[in-house]
Write a protein that holds these residues in place. Structure first.
Motif, PDB file in Angstrom:
ATOM      1  N   ILE A  50      -5.433  42.896  25.220  1.00 29.59           N
ATOM      2  CA  ILE A  50      -6.003  43.077  23.885  1.00 29.59           C
ATOM      3  C   ILE A  50      -5.473  42.004  22.937  1.00 29.59           C
ATOM      4  N   ARG A  51      -4.188  41.693  23.067  1.00 30.09           N
ATOM      5  CA  ARG A  51      -3.595  40.663  22.207  1.00 30.09           C
ATOM      6  C   ARG A  51      -4.148  39.279  22.549  1.00 30.09           C
ATOM      7  N   GLU A  52      -4.208  38.953  23.845  1.00 31.29           N
ATOM      8  CA  GLU A  52      -4.620  37.604  24.256  1.00 31.29           C
ATOM      9  C   GLU A  52      -6.116  37.371  24.058  1.00 31.29           C
ATOM     10  N   ARG A  53      -6.937  38.369  24.392  1.00 29.92           N
ATOM     11  CA  ARG A  53      -8.387  38.179  24.328  1.00 29.92           C
ATOM     12  C   ARG A  53      -8.964  38.425  22.937  1.00 29.92           C
ATOM     13  N   LEU A  54      -8.385  39.377  22.207  1.00 32.88           N
ATOM     14  CA  LEU A  54      -8.979  39.793  20.941  1.00 32.88           C
ATOM     15  C   LEU A  54      -8.103  39.498  19.740  1.00 32.88           C
ATOM     16  N   ASN A  55      -6.871  39.039  19.986  1.00 27.98           N
ATOM     17  CA  ASN A  55      -5.927  38.747  18.907  1.00 27.98           C
ATOM     18  C   ASN A  55      -5.696  39.958  18.022  1.00 27.98           C
ATOM     19  N   LEU A  56      -5.543  41.103  18.657  1.00 24.41           N
ATOM     20  CA  LEU A  56      -5.274  42.354  17.961  1.00 24.41           C
ATOM     21  C   LEU A  56      -4.096  43.057  18.633  1.00 24.41           C
ATOM     22  N   VAL A  57      -3.517  44.006  17.928  1.00 30.06           N
ATOM     23  CA  VAL A  57      -2.329  44.698  18.431  1.00 30.06           C
ATOM     24  C   VAL A  57      -2.634  46.177  18.628  1.00 30.06           C
ATOM     25  N   ALA A  58      -2.180  46.718  19.753  1.00 35.16           N
ATOM     26  CA  ALA A  58      -2.370  48.136  20.061  1.00 35.16           C
ATOM     27  C   ALA A  58      -1.024  48.782  20.358  1.00 35.16           C
ATOM     28  N   SER A  59      -0.949  50.071  20.104  1.00 34.62           N
ATOM     29  CA  SER A  59       0.195  50.873  20.527  1.00 34.62           C
ATOM     30  C   SER A  59      -0.248  51.768  21.680  1.00 34.62           C
ATOM     31  N   ALA A  60       0.698  52.067  22.582  1.00 36.08           N
ATOM     32  CA  ALA A  60       0.367  52.866  23.761  1.00 36.08           C
ATOM     33  C   ALA A  60       1.405  53.949  23.981  1.00 36.08           C
ATOM     34  N   GLY A  61       0.917  55.125  24.327  1.00 44.48           N
ATOM     35  CA  GLY A  61       1.784  56.226  24.712  1.00 44.48           C
ATOM     36  C   GLY A  61       1.443  56.678  26.112  1.00 44.48           C
ATOM     37  N   ILE A  62       2.456  56.996  26.896  1.00 44.88           N
ATOM     38  CA  ILE A  62       2.258  57.367  28.300  1.00 44.88           C
ATOM     39  C   ILE A  62       2.971  58.670  28.570  1.00 44.88           C
ATOM     40  N   SER A  63       2.264  59.609  29.212  1.00 50.18           N
ATOM     41  CA  SER A  63       2.906  60.841  29.622  1.00 50.18           C
ATOM     42  C   SER A  63       2.027  61.548  30.654  1.00 50.18           C
ATOM     43  N   TYR A  64       2.356  62.812  30.918  1.00 50.99           N
ATOM     44  CA  TYR A  64       1.636  63.557  31.948  1.00 50.99           C
ATOM     45  C   TYR A  64       0.544  64.437  31.370  1.00 50.99           C
ATOM     46  N   ASN A  65       0.379  64.441  30.036  1.00 47.15           N
ATOM     47  CA  ASN A  65      -0.759  65.156  29.451  1.00 47.15           C
ATOM     48  C   ASN A  65      -1.152  64.489  28.139  1.00 47.15           C
ATOM     49  N   LYS A  66      -2.283  64.928  27.589  1.00 48.71           N
ATOM     50  CA  LYS A  66      -2.854  64.286  26.409  1.00 48.71           C
ATOM     51  C   LYS A  66      -1.990  64.485  25.161  1.00 48.71           C
ATOM     52  N   PHE A  67      -1.481  65.683  24.984  1.00 45.43           N
ATOM     53  CA  PHE A  67      -0.667  65.959  23.807  1.00 45.43           C
ATOM     54  C   PHE A  67       0.512  65.004  23.722  1.00 45.43           C
ATOM     55  N   LEU A  68       1.261  64.875  24.801  1.00 47.02           N
ATOM     56  CA  LEU A  68       2.455  64.038  24.778  1.00 47.02           C
ATOM     57  C   LEU A  68       2.113  62.548  24.736  1.00 47.02           C
ATOM     58  N   ALA A  69       1.022  62.144  25.397  1.00 43.34           N
ATOM     59  CA  ALA A  69       0.617  60.735  25.332  1.00 43.34           C
ATOM     60  C   ALA A  69       0.237  60.354  23.910  1.00 43.34           C
ATOM     61  N   ALA A  76       3.385  60.080  21.877  1.00 42.16           N
ATOM     62  CA  ALA A  76       4.132  58.885  22.267  1.00 42.16           C
ATOM     63  C   ALA A  76       3.545  57.625  21.646  1.00 42.16           C
ATOM     64  N   SER A  77       2.226  57.551  21.526  1.00 37.89           N
ATOM     65  CA  SER A  77       1.612  56.332  20.979  1.00 37.89           C
ATOM     66  C   SER A  77       1.921  56.167  19.494  1.00 37.89           C
ATOM     67  N   ASP A  78       2.195  57.265  18.811  1.00 39.78           N
ATOM     68  CA  ASP A  78       2.535  57.197  17.381  1.00 39.78           C
ATOM     69  C   ASP A  78       4.022  56.926  17.145  1.00 39.78           C
ATOM     70  N   TYR A  79       4.825  57.015  18.197  1.00 39.81           N
ATOM     71  CA  TYR A  79       6.271  57.084  18.037  1.00 39.81           C
ATOM     72  C   TYR A  79       6.891  55.769  17.589  1.00 39.81           C
ATOM     73  N   ARG A  80       6.375  54.639  18.066  1.00 42.54           N
ATOM     74  CA  ARG A  80       7.005  53.354  17.758  1.00 42.54           C
ATOM     75  C   ARG A  80       6.016  52.351  17.168  1.00 42.54           C
ATOM     76  N   LYS A  81       5.048  52.829  16.434  1.00 52.14           N
ATOM     77  CA  LYS A  81       4.078  51.939  15.798  1.00 52.14           C
ATOM     78  C   LYS A  81       4.753  51.051  14.744  1.00 52.14           C
ATOM     79  N   PRO A  82       4.194  49.838  14.514  1.00 50.93           N
ATOM     80  CA  PRO A  82       3.093  49.205  15.237  1.00 50.93           C
ATOM     81  C   PRO A  82       3.580  48.512  16.504  1.00 50.93           C
ATOM     82  N   ASP A  83       2.638  48.125  17.349  1.00 47.30           N
ATOM     83  CA  ASP A  83       2.925  47.447  18.618  1.00 47.30           C
ATOM     84  C   ASP A  83       3.851  48.281  19.484  1.00 47.30           C
ATOM     85  N   GLY A  84       3.631  49.593  19.464  1.00 45.86           N
ATOM     86  CA  GLY A  84       4.525  50.495  20.168  1.00 45.86           C
ATOM     87  C   GLY A  84       4.203  50.662  21.641  1.00 45.86           C
TER      88      GLY A  84
END
Length: 364
Positions: free
Chosen positions: A131-150, A153-161
């Motif tokens: 996303i950064r290389e092709r679109l010159n934009l920044v995204a945050s990502a959260g990873i876990s075993y269900n939707k609630f925790l993911a 997690a994506s909100d936890y270290r924004k921006p560029d989390g």
């Protein structure tokens, strides 16, 4: 049971970041997407503007008071939609199990993924990099075993989390999580939680299922599960539109009944047109009123018949309006929506629609 690998991708200040990307003169400056006039509302704010307290859904006048040198640019929805499609093309390089929540965020189930990458965090890193290389934009990502925790997690270290919540860390993480950060807990619910002495996940987990259902209705069962790291909802690739709505911010605050009825009529006419264009059929009409002080209420009514025409919708809207006291509380905005398609009548679906309704506040 196979442990799912869920990623939540959330673009950072999406609309504002696209504007700064496309116009180098705006980079590094406090920016709001929206209109600066007296009745304008901020649709999105750059991180430079957020440092001054500017937020989406805030009145433009308040935003300018907080940040006098704030730059306003009009939104370009067609551009944001096109960029969103490019982002989804990147998602599809890894999985076709994608659930969009809006133009700028989505869930991905990468339990089985196209490149065969074993760790979901490595997939998230690759997606962020592309996303950064092709679109010159920044995204945050959260990873876990269900939707609630993911999502959390994506909100936890924004921006560029980038944050992973492992199963063996989940309960400890949830215990420390402020109740305001729980997915589905908006300002009204948070205030009630506080009145009950519930300020974080640990406090919430200490409450019984019966207590939470008594205090919050059916949604209480969801809060009960969330506090224990349980969320069984799958990532759903088929998106069924749940509502069609429209709203009008008025040129001036009004509290005269004849003026309110006229505005309600115009809103209902626009709603009927949208229902026809989208061929949408639903049974629940919701009236949204935002007052001069930015407080707001919603009122809903469900019918056995589908709500399609003005001669059906307008009388129901007037009936809902009778429940609103506005003579001493002038109205700033009127909104109407039709929801609850017949094929979505399952109880669980309606609970989640109510949750999303509270925290999205129709402004996403």
């Amino acid at each position: 049971m196979i442990e799912r690998k869920i990623i939540h991708i959330d673009m950072d200040a999406f609309f504002a970041s696209v504007e700064q990307r496309d116009n180098p003169e705006l980079r590094g400056k406090p920016l709001a997407v929206g209109h600066a006039e007296e009745r304008g509302v901020v649709a999105a704010a750059s991180y430079e503007a957020r440092r001054f307290g500017v937020r989406s859904a805030m009145s433009s006048q308040k935003a300018k008071r907080l940040c006098p040198h704030l730059i306003f640019v009009p939104g370009r929805m067609e551009v944001y939609s096109a960029v969103s499609r490019q982002i989804h093309e990147i998602f599809h390089e890894y999985t076709d199990i994608i659930e969009p929540l809006s133009l700028d965020e989505a869930f991905l189930d990468v339990t089985e993924n196209k490149p065969g990458i074993p760790l979901a965090v490595d997939i998230a890193k690759e997606i962020k990099l592309k996303i950064r290389e092709r679109l010159n934009l920044v995204a945050s990502a959260g990873i876990s075993y269900n939707k609630f925790l993911a999502k959390i997690a994506s909100d936890y270290r924004k921006p560029d989390g980038l944050c992973t919540i492992h199963p063996n860390q989940a309960l400890e993480f949830i215990s420390r999580l402020p109740i305001e950060n729980f997915w589905g807990v908006g300002p009204v619910t948070a205030k009630k939680m506080h009145s009950l002495g519930i300020h974080n996940g640990e406090h919430l987990r200490a409450r019984t299922l019966e207590t939470l259902i008594r205090e919050f209705g059916k949604v209480g069962a969801i809060y009960y599960d969330f506090s224990r790291g349980i969320d069984l909802r799958p990532v759903e690739t088929i998106q069924i539109r749940k509502s069609i709505g429209c709203e009008h911010t008025l040129e001036r605050d009004i509290n005269k009944r004849s003026s309110v009825i006229i505005e309600l009529y115009h809103t209902a006419v626009e709603l009927v047109g949208r229902l026809d264009r989208k061929d949408f059929r639903g049974n629940t009409l919701t009236l949204k009123i935002k007052f001069h002080d930015f407080s707001q209420i919603t009122r809903s009514i469900t019918q056995s018949k589908e709500l399609l025409t003005l001669d059906v919708i307008l009388p129901l809207a007037k009936q809902l309006l009778k429940e609103v006291e506005y003579e001493n509380h002038p109205i700033r905005l009127i909104g109407l929506s039709v929801s609850n398609p017949r094929e979505e009548g399952e109880e669980k679906g309606s609970v989640w629609e109510q949750l999303s309704f509270e925290f999205s506040d129709w402004d996403s």
